[in-house]
Design a protein around this motif. Structure first.
Motif, mmCIF file in Angstrom:
data_model
loop_
_atom_site.group_PDB
_atom_site.id
_atom_site.type_symbol
_atom_site.label_atom_id
_atom_site.label_comp_id
_atom_site.label_asym_id
_atom_site.label_seq_id
_atom_site.Cartn_x
_atom_site.Cartn_y
_atom_site.Cartn_z
ATOM 1 N N ASP A 80 -58.872 0.242 -1.577
ATOM 2 C CA ASP A 80 -58.877 -1.001 -0.638
ATOM 3 C C ASP A 80 -58.554 -1.253 0.662
ATOM 4 O OD1 ASP A 80 -59.448 -2.442 -3.058
ATOM 5 O OD2 ASP A 80 -57.570 -3.544 -3.411
ATOM 6 N N LYS A 81 -57.559 -0.085 0.791
ATOM 7 C CA LYS A 81 -56.940 0.223 2.812
ATOM 8 C C LYS A 81 -58.346 0.530 4.024
ATOM 9 C CE LYS A 81 -52.761 -0.348 1.304
ATOM 10 N NZ LYS A 81 -51.451 0.506 0.925
ATOM 11 N N LYS A 82 -59.898 0.140 2.830
ATOM 12 C CA LYS A 82 -60.239 1.302 3.567
ATOM 13 C C LYS A 82 -61.205 0.676 4.977
ATOM 14 C CE LYS A 82 -61.739 5.032 0.417
ATOM 15 N NZ LYS A 82 -63.380 5.248 -0.608
ATOM 16 N N THR A 83 -60.889 1.100 5.937
ATOM 17 C CA THR A 83 -61.365 0.843 7.319
ATOM 18 C C THR A 83 -63.314 1.305 6.999
ATOM 19 O OG1 THR A 83 -61.277 2.962 8.971
ATOM 20 C CG2 THR A 83 -60.078 0.763 8.539
ATOM 21 N N LEU A 84 -63.943 -0.150 7.761
ATOM 22 C CA LEU A 84 -65.471 0.251 8.160
ATOM 23 C C LEU A 84 -65.818 2.020 8.132
ATOM 24 C CD1 LEU A 84 -67.358 -2.663 9.691
ATOM 25 C CD2 LEU A 84 -66.368 -2.902 7.604
ATOM 26 N N PRO A 85 -65.676 2.043 8.708
ATOM 27 C CA PRO A 85 -66.718 4.420 8.339
ATOM 28 C C PRO A 85 -66.001 4.871 7.749
ATOM 29 C CG PRO A 85 -65.547 3.627 10.800
ATOM 30 C CD PRO A 85 -65.259 2.164 9.655
ATOM 31 N N LEU A 86 -65.261 4.409 6.566
ATOM 32 C CA LEU A 86 -64.953 5.034 5.745
ATOM 33 C C LEU A 86 -65.352 4.511 4.713
ATOM 34 C CD1 LEU A 86 -60.872 5.584 5.057
ATOM 35 C CD2 LEU A 86 -62.389 7.241 5.391
ATOM 36 N N GLY A 87 -65.441 3.438 4.823
ATOM 37 C CA GLY A 87 -66.422 1.949 3.481
ATOM 38 C C GLY A 87 -67.808 2.775 3.561
ATOM 39 N N LEU A 88 -68.251 2.963 4.926
ATOM 40 C CA LEU A 88 -70.056 2.812 5.058
ATOM 41 C C LEU A 88 -70.045 4.520 4.602
ATOM 42 C CD1 LEU A 88 -72.215 2.031 5.790
ATOM 43 C CD2 LEU A 88 -72.058 3.054 8.003
ATOM 44 N N ALA A 89 -69.003 5.368 4.965
ATOM 45 C CA ALA A 89 -69.456 6.718 4.427
ATOM 46 C C ALA A 89 -69.504 7.155 3.182
ATOM 47 C CB ALA A 89 -68.571 7.368 5.076
ATOM 48 N N SER A 90 -68.478 5.912 1.513
ATOM 49 C CA SER A 90 -68.632 6.389 0.645
ATOM 50 C C SER A 90 -69.615 5.926 -0.001
ATOM 51 C CB SER A 90 -67.246 6.286 -0.282
ATOM 52 O OG SER A 90 -66.769 4.840 0.110
ATOM 53 N N VAL A 91 -69.655 4.617 0.293
ATOM 54 C CA VAL A 91 -70.689 3.560 -0.265
ATOM 55 C C VAL A 91 -72.113 4.042 0.294
ATOM 56 C CG1 VAL A 91 -71.773 1.316 -0.020
ATOM 57 C CG2 VAL A 91 -68.967 1.066 0.045
ATOM 58 N N SER A 92 -72.504 4.376 0.868
ATOM 59 C CA SER A 92 -73.516 5.598 1.704
ATOM 60 C C SER A 92 -74.461 6.591 0.027
ATOM 61 C CB SER A 92 -74.041 5.548 3.026
ATOM 62 O OG SER A 92 -74.257 7.004 2.841
ATOM 63 N N MET A 93 -73.096 7.010 0.261
ATOM 64 C CA MET A 93 -72.496 8.314 -0.650
ATOM 65 C C MET A 93 -73.552 7.798 -1.443
ATOM 66 S SD MET A 93 -70.861 11.215 -1.069
ATOM 67 C CE MET A 93 -70.444 11.585 0.970
ATOM 68 N N GLN A 94 -72.706 6.824 -2.096
ATOM 69 C CA GLN A 94 -73.222 5.666 -3.901
ATOM 70 C C GLN A 94 -74.435 5.648 -3.833
ATOM 71 O OE1 GLN A 94 -70.289 3.182 -4.819
ATOM 72 N NE2 GLN A 94 -68.398 5.069 -4.043
ATOM 73 N N ALA A 95 -74.939 4.540 -3.159
ATOM 74 C CA ALA A 95 -76.383 3.749 -2.590
ATOM 75 C C ALA A 95 -77.616 4.822 -3.120
ATOM 76 C CB ALA A 95 -76.085 3.123 -1.431
ATOM 77 N N GLN A 96 -76.891 6.336 -1.696
ATOM 78 C CA GLN A 96 -78.419 7.021 -1.970
ATOM 79 C C GLN A 96 -78.636 7.371 -3.224
ATOM 80 O OE1 GLN A 96 -78.649 9.584 1.182
ATOM 81 N NE2 GLN A 96 -77.344 8.233 2.519
ATOM 82 N N TYR A 97 -77.224 7.784 -4.425
ATOM 83 C CA TYR A 97 -77.372 8.465 -5.831
ATOM 84 C C TYR A 97 -77.715 7.453 -6.685
ATOM 85 C CZ TYR A 97 -75.754 10.545 -9.673
ATOM 86 O OH TYR A 97 -75.689 11.001 -10.751
#
Lengths: 308, 315
Positions: free
Chosen positions: A251-268
């Motif tokens: 819940d405390k992630k900033t945008l770069p962190l969020g993008l890194a993790s979301v993009s990994m899930q999205a590609q999966y």
């Protein structure tokens, strides 16, 4: 004739690089307007939003407008980009205000008053320009543990806990401290360029030193403040390493962190539409700031480089 | 000049907050890092003083550090040089009053304001071996054209054209080739910044110099070589320092493109530091890497500035 050939060659070279820079970005934006099925069939096609969908009758393929809505809704709501965005806005705004206020005060004192050790203190601040962030990363990580403990012990009677790990406050403090050297460099140069007689006039009229700073010097230094603000904004908004080390709670992630993790899930999950929408959400604010304030940005780069 | 009491209070109260914050969160930790690098510590137990053992380990224990350092140097040698040359070239082109110069200046700067995380993720896609990989796609087209051209050429009895010497699609973003694949990305993202920097310096040069040179019949290239280049020398040096520091500190690209788990073939100094401290709890070793990183930044800055101070030209 020669000059015509020359200018054709010049423009060809410039346009080739322009395309190399812009096309990947255009690709990201157009793909954020397409459904994942559409992207899967052809990653480089024009969006069906413009050309019209060839699969109108197939119920499994979403309508183009629906696809756009779905991508951004999935990114903004389900993947919590709204949260990351808000976090980034909060952290960046607080850090910017902090670093501008503190640097303006320190720079004004350094630029406008002569006292013993003035030069030494200025150089002390400037030496920070040579310190890579990685050097302070590890000690700060451990320092935060005992600072939090000591701070909590002091604040407990008031009902507060001090938490620096995994908190916006810790991140903001670091961003302010690390941005001080550069900002002080820029603003000291700026305050030195303002006429000193203004201060004397203010004092004559019965203004205190604080009043002179607040009512005369600060408004006059606005161009310098804007320049420093833009450069710091770009750095802090995109900062990754410290956020990676300090923030654990999703819940405390900033945008770069969020993008890194979301993009990994999205590609999966091969949810390409979602991933490209995420890219756009991260890119747009800095691109807008750059487009609107590019004159001040350019000046900031020059000032920083020439004095540094 | 002696300050009045009131002024002294003012100066102290204005300097103190920034001074305190900077000391506590930048200067003090820097010294701590130096001390950590002389200790063996897992982050929890009582640290043990080991002298220069960590630095000895960097070079002797395994070749991880040396490999990482080598990768940083590769980035510097290729990425840094090409960025510098290309940005200087573009700045020189735009300096000659090209129409639409603002458009080019603003657009070339785009990649520089975008989050490096986003850029790294984007380049992973561009390098991909799947349908997304534009770069592999283009290479495949070129390869096909070359092969078919060679077919015609051999029918005519002419010498063959060289073809792309590796199998396509090529795993550019794979661990083994990652460092070299980051080089074009660095050039792509930083050329705009340095171009703006150099262009601003060029615009400060008085127009009369060029007019005089034109009267003497100098070519564009000679004007660039004998007027522009010497006069922007200082800014050129600053740009070089920025590039060297940037290549030494690089972290985000390797970290993201390697899915947060770099291997020996893809490590750079900053990722070694992170992995040693935060996944292997070897604080001393990690700090030794940090200290050497600082020393390298410091030395290269000093060296470049010293070299440029020699003949600064006033005008």
């Amino acid at each position: 004739m020669v000059s015509a050939i020359k200018s054709i060659v010049t423009y060809t070279i410039l346009v080739v690089w322009l395309a190399a820079v812009v096309m990947p970005l255009v690709w990201v934006i157009t793909n954020s307007l397409r459904s994942s099925q559409e992207i899967f069939r052809n990653p480089f096609g024009a969006p069906w939003l413009i050309t019209g969908s060839p699969y109108v009758d197939e119920p499994t393929v979403p309508a183009p407008v629906q696809a756009v809505k779905e991508n951004y809704q999935k990114a903004w709501v389900e993947s919590h980009f709204s949260r990351y965005f808000a976090n980034s806005v909060l952290v960046t705004t607080a850090s910017l205000i902090g670093v501008l206020v503190l640097s303006a005060m320190a720079s004004y004192a350094l630029a406008r008053f002569e006292f013993r050790g003035n030069r030494a203190i200025f150089l002390y601040f400037l030496s920070g320009l040579m310190i890579p962030a990685q050097l302070v990363l590890v000690p700060l990580f451990f320092q935060f543990t005992y600072l939090s403990r000591a701070g909590s012990w002091l604040l407990r009677p008031l009902g507060f806990e001090l938490q620096l790990h995994d908190s916006f406050f810790g991140l903001i403090v670091i961003y302010i401290a690390l941005s001080l050297p550069f900002t002080i460099l820029v603003l000291t140069g700026f305050f030195k360029s303002l006429p000193g007689t203004l201060r004397e006039a203010g004092i004559m009229d019965g203004c205190s030193e604080y009043g002179v700073f607040w009512f005369i010097m600060l408004p006059l230094s606005r161009p310098g403040l804007v320049t420093a603000a833009i450069l710091n904004f770009l750095g802090i908004w995109n900062e990754y390493l410290f956020a990676l080390v300090l923030i654990n709670t999703p819940d405390k992630k900033t945008l770069p962190l969020g993008l890194a993790s979301v993009s990994m899930q999205a590609q999966y999950r091969t949810d390409w539409g979602l991933m490209f929408a995420g890219f756009v959400i991260v890119m747009v604010p800095t691109l807008l700031v750059h487009l609107v304030l590019q004159r001040q940005l350019t000046r900031g780069i020059t000032v920083g480089a020439l004095k540094g | 000049m002696k300050m009045r009491k009131e002024q002294q209070v003012f100066v102290v109260s204005f300097l103190a907050p920034a001074f305190f914050l900077y000391t506590a969160f930048v200067a003090f930790p820097s010294v701590r890092a130096l001390l950590y690098s002389l200790q063996k510590w897992d982050g929890l137990s009582i640290p043990e003083w080991v002298g220069l053992r960590n630095f000895y380990d960097l070079f002797g224990d395994s070749d991880l550090f040396v490999a990482a350092l080598q990768h940083n140097l590769i980035l510097m040698a290729f990425g840094g040089c090409f960025t510098l040359l290309l940005s200087l070239f573009f700045a020189a082109l735009l300096h000659r009053r090209v129409r639409g110069a603002t458009l080019f200046r603003v657009t070339f700067f785009f990649p520089n304001v975008i989050s490096s995380v986003a850029i790294s993720l984007l380049w992973v896609l561009l390098y991909s071996t799947t349908d997304f990989g534009v770069i592999n796609g283009c290479l495949e087209l070129i390869q096909r054209a070359l092969v078919s051209a060679n077919g015609h050429l051999s029918a005519w009895g002419l010498p063959q054209l060289p073809v792309i010497p590796f199998d396509l699609p090529f795993p550019f973003a794979g661990t083994k080739y990652l460092i070299y694949s980051i080089v074009p990305m660095i050039i792509w993202m930083s050329t705009g910044f340095y171009m703006v920097l150099f262009l601003a310096a060029m615009e400060n040069i008085p127009e009369t110099f060029y007019e005089a040179a034109t009267l003497d019949g100098a070519t564009e290239f000679r004007k660039f070589w004998h007027i522009t280049l010497p006069l922007i020398r200082e800014v050129l040096t600053v740009g070089l320092v920025f590039l060297v520091i940037g290549c030494l500190k690089l972290f985000d690209a390797v970290w993201i493109m390697e899915n947060q788990w770099p291997q020996k073939e893809s490590h750079v100094l900053a990722t070694v530091l992170y992995q040693k401290v935060f996944t292997e709890y070897n604080v001393g070793y990690g700090s030794a890497v940090a200290v050497l990183l600082f020393v390298l930044v410091f030395l290269s800055t000093l060296l470049t500035l010293r070299l440029s101070r020699k003949e600064a030209i006033e005008y």
